[in-house]
Design a protein around this motif. Structure first.
Motif, PDB file in Angstrom:
ATOM      1  N   GLN A   1       0.841  -1.186   0.000  1.00  0.00           N
ATOM      2  CA  GLN A   1       0.000   0.000   0.000  1.00  0.00           C
ATOM      3  C   GLN A   1       0.882   1.243   0.000  1.00  0.00           C
ATOM      4  OE1 GLN A   1      -2.717   0.222   3.274  1.00  0.00           O
ATOM      5  NE2 GLN A   1      -3.646   2.115   2.574  1.00  0.00           N
ATOM      6  N   VAL A   2       0.626   2.144  -0.933  1.00  0.00           N
ATOM      7  CA  VAL A   2       1.427   3.362  -1.038  1.00  0.00           C
ATOM      8  C   VAL A   2       0.924   4.401  -0.046  1.00  0.00           C
ATOM      9  CG1 VAL A   2       2.110   5.248  -2.551  1.00  0.00           C
ATOM     10  CG2 VAL A   2       1.948   2.925  -3.468  1.00  0.00           C
ATOM     11  N   GLN A   3       1.850   5.033   0.638  1.00  0.00           N
ATOM     12  CA  GLN A   3       1.507   6.095   1.577  1.00  0.00           C
ATOM     13  C   GLN A   3       2.449   7.273   1.401  1.00  0.00           C
ATOM     14  OE1 GLN A   3       1.558   4.157   5.496  1.00  0.00           O
ATOM     15  NE2 GLN A   3      -0.639   4.514   5.602  1.00  0.00           N
ATOM     16  N   LEU A   4       1.920   8.464   1.652  1.00  0.00           N
ATOM     17  CA  LEU A   4       2.727   9.676   1.707  1.00  0.00           C
ATOM     18  C   LEU A   4       2.671  10.203   3.127  1.00  0.00           C
ATOM     19  CD1 LEU A   4       1.573  11.558  -1.523  1.00  0.00           C
ATOM     20  CD2 LEU A   4       3.558  10.081  -1.234  1.00  0.00           C
ATOM     21  N   VAL A   5       3.825  10.422   3.717  1.00  0.00           N
ATOM     22  CA  VAL A   5       3.892  10.909   5.090  1.00  0.00           C
ATOM     23  C   VAL A   5       4.631  12.234   5.102  1.00  0.00           C
ATOM     24  CG1 VAL A   5       4.677  10.454   7.426  1.00  0.00           C
ATOM     25  CG2 VAL A   5       3.846   8.569   5.984  1.00  0.00           C
ATOM     26  N   GLU A   6       3.913  13.265   5.578  1.00  0.00           N
ATOM     27  CA  GLU A   6       4.488  14.606   5.625  1.00  0.00           C
ATOM     28  C   GLU A   6       4.996  14.910   7.024  1.00  0.00           C
ATOM     29  OE1 GLU A   6       0.819  15.947   2.776  1.00  0.00           O
ATOM     30  OE2 GLU A   6       0.739  15.354   4.876  1.00  0.00           O
ATOM     31  N   SER A   7       5.935  15.841   7.092  1.00  0.00           N
ATOM     32  CA  SER A   7       6.423  16.325   8.381  1.00  0.00           C
ATOM     33  C   SER A   7       7.008  17.716   8.187  1.00  0.00           C
ATOM     34  CB  SER A   7       7.469  15.377   8.953  1.00  0.00           C
ATOM     35  OG  SER A   7       8.587  15.305   8.091  1.00  0.00           O
ATOM     36  N   GLY A   8       7.183  18.413   9.310  1.00  0.00           N
ATOM     37  CA  GLY A   8       7.864  19.705   9.270  1.00  0.00           C
ATOM     38  C   GLY A   8       6.986  20.907   9.558  1.00  0.00           C
ATOM     39  N   GLY A   9       5.669  20.734   9.599  1.00  0.00           N
ATOM     40  CA  GLY A   9       4.810  21.866   9.898  1.00  0.00           C
ATOM     41  C   GLY A   9       5.004  22.345  11.326  1.00  0.00           C
ATOM     42  N   ASP A  10       4.797  23.656  11.540  1.00  0.00           N
ATOM     43  CA  ASP A  10       5.042  24.215  12.864  1.00  0.00           C
ATOM     44  C   ASP A  10       4.493  25.636  12.926  1.00  0.00           C
ATOM     45  OD1 ASP A  10       8.011  23.903  14.990  1.00  0.00           O
ATOM     46  OD2 ASP A  10       5.929  24.446  15.460  1.00  0.00           O
ATOM     47  N   LEU A  11       4.595  26.218  14.102  1.00  0.00           N
ATOM     48  CA  LEU A  11       4.293  27.631  14.300  1.00  0.00           C
ATOM     49  C   LEU A  11       5.592  28.410  14.158  1.00  0.00           C
ATOM     50  CD1 LEU A  11       2.569  30.049  15.276  1.00  0.00           C
ATOM     51  CD2 LEU A  11       3.104  29.323  17.623  1.00  0.00           C
ATOM     52  N   VAL A  12       5.590  29.443  13.322  1.00  0.00           N
ATOM     53  CA  VAL A  12       6.803  30.215  13.085  1.00  0.00           C
ATOM     54  C   VAL A  12       6.438  31.691  12.979  1.00  0.00           C
ATOM     55  CG1 VAL A  12       6.645  29.956  10.577  1.00  0.00           C
ATOM     56  CG2 VAL A  12       8.876  30.360  11.630  1.00  0.00           C
ATOM     57  N   GLN A  13       7.363  32.544  13.354  1.00  0.00           N
ATOM     58  CA  GLN A  13       7.133  33.982  13.287  1.00  0.00           C
ATOM     59  C   GLN A  13       7.285  34.480  11.846  1.00  0.00           C
ATOM     60  OE1 GLN A  13       9.745  35.905  16.095  1.00  0.00           O
ATOM     61  NE2 GLN A  13       8.368  35.492  17.810  1.00  0.00           N
ATOM     62  N   PRO A  14       6.635  35.585  11.524  1.00  0.00           N
ATOM     63  CA  PRO A  14       6.834  36.163  10.179  1.00  0.00           C
ATOM     64  C   PRO A  14       8.308  36.419   9.901  1.00  0.00           C
ATOM     65  CG  PRO A  14       4.979  37.210  11.281  1.00  0.00           C
ATOM     66  CD  PRO A  14       5.622  36.318  12.305  1.00  0.00           C
ATOM     67  N   GLY A  15       8.699  36.097   8.673  1.00  0.00           N
ATOM     68  CA  GLY A  15      10.102  36.226   8.311  1.00  0.00           C
ATOM     69  C   GLY A  15      10.914  34.968   8.564  1.00  0.00           C
ATOM     70  N   GLY A  16      10.322  34.011   9.248  1.00  0.00           N
ATOM     71  CA  GLY A  16      11.037  32.781   9.573  1.00  0.00           C
ATOM     72  C   GLY A  16      11.028  31.775   8.441  1.00  0.00           C
ATOM     73  N   SER A  17      11.596  30.613   8.729  1.00  0.00           N
ATOM     74  CA  SER A  17      11.735  29.551   7.722  1.00  0.00           C
ATOM     75  C   SER A  17      11.266  28.219   8.278  1.00  0.00           C
ATOM     76  CB  SER A  17      13.201  29.410   7.302  1.00  0.00           C
ATOM     77  OG  SER A  17      13.677  30.595   6.692  1.00  0.00           O
TER      78      SER A  17
END
Length: 115
Positions: A1-17
């Motif tokens: 079964q094919v799956q896509l798993v995302e990561s990396g989302g977060d709360l960040v201040q304007p101008g951030g990365s």
């Protein structure tokens, strides 16, 4: 079964990365297209950036010069480097991949840009 798993989302201040990752797992022959979409509350889902197997890329006008999409074919992974983030970038970000002629979506990862 094919799956896509995302990561990396977060709360960040304007101008951030932030850097988002999306890894495809399962049994398949090849990934032709990988892309990132986003959906803000009350808005339609929109294409943010896409990359094809030959590394051709495409970006929404609103993110050009700030976001960079890349992929590691050996790891079946696509990345989205997001710099100079703005409050209007706040959304759930979804990964999409066309694998063996079938479109798959990830579960989404929340990106919130706020002070």
């Amino acid at each position: 079964q094919v799956q896509l798993v995302e990561s990396g989302g977060d709360l960040v201040q304007p101008g951030g990365s932030l850097r988002l990752s999306c890894a495809a797992s399962g049994l398949f022959n090849g990934i032709y297209f990988m892309g990132w979409y986003r959906q803000a509350p009350g808005k339609q889902r929109e294409l943010v950036a896409s990359i094809f197997r030959g590394s051709s890329t495409n970006y929404a006008d609103s993110v050009k010069g700030r976001f960079t999409i890349s992929r590691d074919n050996a790891k079946n992974t696509v990345y989205l480097q997001m710099n100079s983030l703005k409050p209007e970038d706040t959304a759930v970000y979804y990964c999409k991949a066309n694998i063996d002629l079938i479109a798959y979506w990830g579960q989404g990862t929340q990106v919130t840009v706020s002070s």
